[in-house]
Design a protein around this motif. Structure first.
Motif, PDB file in Angstrom:
ATOM      1  N   THR A 235       0.804  -1.219   0.000  1.00 57.01           N
ATOM      2  CA  THR A 235       0.000   0.000   0.000  1.00 57.01           C
ATOM      3  C   THR A 235       0.842   1.276   0.000  1.00 57.01           C
ATOM      4  N   ASP A 236       1.853   1.354   0.864  1.00 55.59           N
ATOM      5  CA  ASP A 236       2.656   2.580   0.933  1.00 55.59           C
ATOM      6  C   ASP A 236       3.405   2.837  -0.365  1.00 55.59           C
TER       7      ASP A 236
ATOM      8  N   VAL B 149       2.712   1.737  -3.372  1.00 55.29           N
ATOM      9  CA  VAL B 149       1.776   2.063  -4.457  1.00 55.29           C
ATOM     10  C   VAL B 149       1.264   3.489  -4.300  1.00 55.29           C
ATOM     11  N   GLU B 150       0.965   3.895  -3.069  1.00 53.06           N
ATOM     12  CA  GLU B 150       0.525   5.275  -2.854  1.00 53.06           C
ATOM     13  C   GLU B 150       1.610   6.257  -3.280  1.00 53.06           C
ATOM     14  N   GLN B 151       2.861   5.915  -2.989  1.00 49.12           N
ATOM     15  CA  GLN B 151       3.966   6.782  -3.406  1.00 49.12           C
ATOM     16  C   GLN B 151       4.109   6.804  -4.926  1.00 49.12           C
ATOM     17  N   LEU B 152       3.841   5.669  -5.550  1.00 49.90           N
ATOM     18  CA  LEU B 152       3.863   5.621  -7.014  1.00 49.90           C
ATOM     19  C   LEU B 152       2.772   6.517  -7.590  1.00 49.90           C
ATOM     20  N   GLN B 153       1.582   6.473  -6.997  1.00 55.77           N
ATOM     21  CA  GLN B 153       0.497   7.356  -7.434  1.00 55.77           C
ATOM     22  C   GLN B 153       0.888   8.823  -7.253  1.00 55.77           C
TER      23      GLN B 153
ATOM     24  N   SER C 224      13.785  13.737  -6.192  1.00 51.04           N
ATOM     25  CA  SER C 224      14.439  13.103  -5.037  1.00 51.04           C
ATOM     26  C   SER C 224      13.445  12.406  -4.111  1.00 51.04           C
ATOM     27  N   TYR C 225      12.179  12.300  -4.520  1.00 46.35           N
ATOM     28  CA  TYR C 225      11.142  11.702  -3.672  1.00 46.35           C
ATOM     29  C   TYR C 225      11.492  10.242  -3.389  1.00 46.35           C
ATOM     30  N   PRO C 226      11.646   9.855  -2.112  1.00 43.59           N
ATOM     31  CA  PRO C 226      12.146   8.518  -1.787  1.00 43.59           C
ATOM     32  C   PRO C 226      11.038   7.481  -1.589  1.00 43.59           C
ATOM     33  N   LEU C 227      11.266   6.311  -2.136  1.00 49.44           N
ATOM     34  CA  LEU C 227      10.349   5.188  -1.957  1.00 49.44           C
ATOM     35  C   LEU C 227      10.583   4.545  -0.588  1.00 49.44           C
TER      36      LEU C 227
ATOM     37  N   THR D  83      14.592   6.726  -7.856  1.00 52.23           N
ATOM     38  CA  THR D  83      16.050   6.678  -7.733  1.00 52.23           C
ATOM     39  C   THR D  83      16.498   6.714  -6.279  1.00 52.23           C
ATOM     40  N   GLU D  84      15.603   7.112  -5.378  1.00 52.33           N
ATOM     41  CA  GLU D  84      15.930   7.207  -3.959  1.00 52.33           C
ATOM     42  C   GLU D  84      15.070   6.223  -3.164  1.00 52.33           C
TER      43      GLU D  84
END
Length: 492
Positions: free
Chosen positions: A131-132, A134-138, A207-210, A247-248
Motif C-alpha cells: 500500500t505505501d 503504491v501510494e507513493q507511485l500514485q 528526489s522523492y524517496p520510496l 532513484t531514492e
C-alpha cells in the motif's frame, strides 16, 4: 423519534467462482472534485482500477526480482500474472474482501484467480509493502502530470507578459492606485513566483524517496529470510524501485513512510497554486472595473436575475481550489510526526481524502487557469482611461523631484502636494468627474510659483508615460531569461 431507514439495492456480481450477491447503498455520493473538475488522466491514477494496476505492477516487479536473485518461481507463473494483469474484477475483489475483511488479502486472491490459481504473490511482503509503495507511485505519477501542466501555465504567463508588455496600467497597492506599471509586468510577476515553486517541486519529485520492501517494522526481516540474506533483500528493493521509476529509497523507515513527506507534498501544491490564485484574484478585481474579461462566451449566463452580469466564475473557482489546498495542507500537517513507535495506520482515513483530493483540486485549478489564460481579453480603451484619470496622482513622486530641484524643502514640498492631491481626489469623487486637475491646482499654488515651478514644467512630466514605469521592460525580459531553462527541460 423518526426511525432511521437504510435503503439498499441488490446487485449481482459475477466472478470466475460463480455469483455473489452484493448489497450496494444507492445513496453513496461521488467525489465531487473527481467527478466535476479532475481530468481523465488524473482520475485514472487514483481510481480503484488504476490503483489495482499499480499494485500488480509492484507485485510483478517483486516477482521478477525474486526470480532474478535465485528464488524458485516458474517462468510460466510470472507470464500468467503478466498476461492477466489487466483483468481487474472489482466485484470479485469486493466479494473476497467481504469474506476476509482484509483489502490486501482480497486483491491477492483475486489476482491469483485470474492468473490461473498460482500462489506466488506477496512472498516476503507485508501489507504496507504494497500500500505505501503504491501510494507513493500514485503521488509521483500524478505529480509528474501536474508538473507538466504548471509548466504550461508558466509558458502562458510569459506569453501574456510579451503580449501586454506595452500596455500601461495603474498599478495598485492596498487596492489603491499607486504608480504606473505594465500589464505585461504583472504577468511576469506571476511567472517568477510560479517558477520559484516549480523549481522546488521539480527537485522534490526527482528526489522523492520510496519506502521500499521493508516488511512489518522496517527491518526487512521477512524478505531477507525468504531470499537468504540481507544483501539480496537490498538488491531486490533496488530492482523494484528502479522498475517503478524511483532513484531514492529510504534506508530505515518504520511500518509506513514518514507522513511528513505528505505534508511536504501538499505544501508544494499550495505553493504552486499561489501564483495562480494571485492571478485569479487580480483578474477578478480588474474585471470589476471592466479592464479585462476572463473569457465570457456567447450564450453564457452570469446571473439568473441580472442579465447584464458577466461573472468571473472561472477565476473564482481557481481561488476556491487554492483555499481547498490550504485546508488539505492543514490536515497533512496534523499527520506529520503523529505515528507511534515504528508506525500505525491511524492516518489512513485522512490520507484517503487529502492526497487524491489535493491532486484533484490542483488538477482542476491548473486546467481552469489554462482556460482563462487562453480565453481572457483586455479592454485597452478602459485601461487607458483609468490610467489618464489617475496619472497626475501617480506622477506625484516625479513632481516632488521637480520641487526639490527648484530648491524647495522635501517635507514642505511633500505637504503641499499631499494637500492638493487629497483635495483633488475628493473633488473628483464628490462631483463624479474623470477629469483630474491636480497639475493645474499645483501650478497655482503660491509656494510653487515662488519657487519658479510652472504649469508647462509640470505638464511636461505627464507627456512621456514610459518615464513612470521604471525598469519594468527589463524586468519582464529578466524573468523570461530566468525561466527558459525550466521550460526547455519540459518542452516536447
Amino acid at each position: 423519534m423518526i426511525p432511521v431507514q437504510r435503503v439498499v439495492s441488490d446487485r449481482i456480481i459475477k466472478s470466475s467462482k460463480g455469483t455473489c450477491e452484493i448489497k450496494v447503498h444507492p445513496l453513496v455520493n461521488p467525489n465531487i472534485l473527481s467527478q466535476r473538475y479532475a481530468t481523465r488522466e488524473m482520475n485514472a491514477i487514483f481510481s480503484e482500477e488504476g490503483k489495482a494496476r499499480y499494485e500488480r505492477d509492484l507485485w510483478l516487479a517483486v516477482l521478477n526480482a525474486q526470480k532474478e536473485l535465485g528464488l524458485e518461481i516458474p517462468m510460466e507463473a510470472i507470464e500468467a500474472y503478466q498476461k492477466a494483469k489487466a483483468e481487474i474484477n472489482l466485484g470479485l475483489i469486493k466479494e473476497i474482501e467481504m469474506r476476509t475483511k482484509h483489502d490486501v488479502k482480497a486483491k491477492i486472491e483475486a489476482y491469483n484467480i485470474v492468473s490461473g490459481d498460482y500462489e506466488y504473490l506477496h512472498m516476503g511482503m507485508t501489507s504496507r509493502d504494497l500500500t505505501d509503495n503504491v501510494e507513493q507511485l500514485q503521488i509521483k505519477k500524478a505529480g509528474r502530470i501536474l508538473l507538466g501542466k504548471y509548466v504550461s501555465v508558466l509558458q502562458h504567463f510569459l506569453d501574456k507578459a510579451d503580449e501586454y508588455r506595452h500596455i500601461g496600467i495603474a498599478a495598485r497597492t492596498h487596492h489603491q492606485a499607486a504608480q504606473p506599471t505594465l500589464l505585461g509586468r504583472r504577468f511576469a510577476m506571476w511567472a517568477e513566483e510560479l517558477h520559484s515553486h516549480l523549481t522546488n517541486y521539480e527537485k522534490y519529485l526527482d528526489s522523492y524517496p520510496l519506502r521500499g520492501i521493508k516488511g512489518a517494522v522496517g527491518t526487512q526481516f521477512d524478505m531477507a529470510n525468504l531470499m537468504g540474506s540481507p544483501e539480496k533483500a537490498g538488491l531486490l528493493e533496488e530492482k523494484v524501485a528502479k522498475s517503478l521509476g524511483f532513484t531514492e529509497i529510504l534506508n530505515a523507515p518504520g511500518q509506513v513512510y514518514p507522513r511528513s513527506l505528505d505534508y511536504t507534498l501538499i505544501s508544494h501544491l499550495v505553493a504552486l497554486a499561489s501564483a495562480c490564485e494571485s492571478f485569479a484574484k487580480t483578474i477578478r478585481l480588474m474585471a470589476g472595473y471592466e479592464l479585462v474579461t476572463e473569457g465570457f462566451k456567447e450564450g453564457q449566463v452570469g446571473s439568473s436575475v441580472m442579465p447584464h452580469k458577466m461573472n468571473t466564475r472561472s477565476t473564482e473557482r481557481i481561488c476556491a481550489f487554492s483555499h481547498l489546498l490550504k485546508m488539505y495542507s492543514d490536515g497533512a500537517s496534523r499527520l506529520a510526526g503523529d505515528q507511534w513507535e515504528e508506525g500505525d495506520v491511524s492516518c489512513s482515513a485522512l490520507r484517503r481524502v487529502i492526497i487524491p483530493d489535493a491532486y484533484y483540486a490542483s488538477d482542476g485549478l491548473v486546467e481552469t487557469a489554462l482556460t482563462v489564460l487562453n480565453q481572457m481579453g483586455i479592454y485597452p480603451t478602459i485601461i487607458e482611461e483609468e490610467l489618464d484619470r489617475y496619472l497626475p496622482f501617480l506622477a506625484t513622486t516625479s513632481i516632488l523631484g521637480v520641487a526639490l530641484s527648484h530648491g524647495m524643502g522635501r517635507e514642505k514640498a511633500y505637504n503641499i502636494i499631499k494637500t492638493h492631491a487629497i483635495a483633488e481626489a475628493l473633488r473628483m469623487r464628490e462631483q463624479g468627474t474623470q477629469k483630474n486637475n491636480l497639475v493645474h491646482s499645483l501650478a497655482q499654488d503660491s509656494d510653487f510659483k515662488a519657487s519658479g515651478i510652472t504649469a508647462d514644467e509640470l505638464n511636461e512630466i505627464l507627456k512621456d508615460r514610459t518615464r513612470f514605469i521604471g525598469n519594468a521592460y527589463n524586468q519582464i525580459d529578466a524573468v523570461k531569461a530566468k525561466v527558459q531553462p525550466l521550460i526547455q527541460r519540459h518542452s516536447t
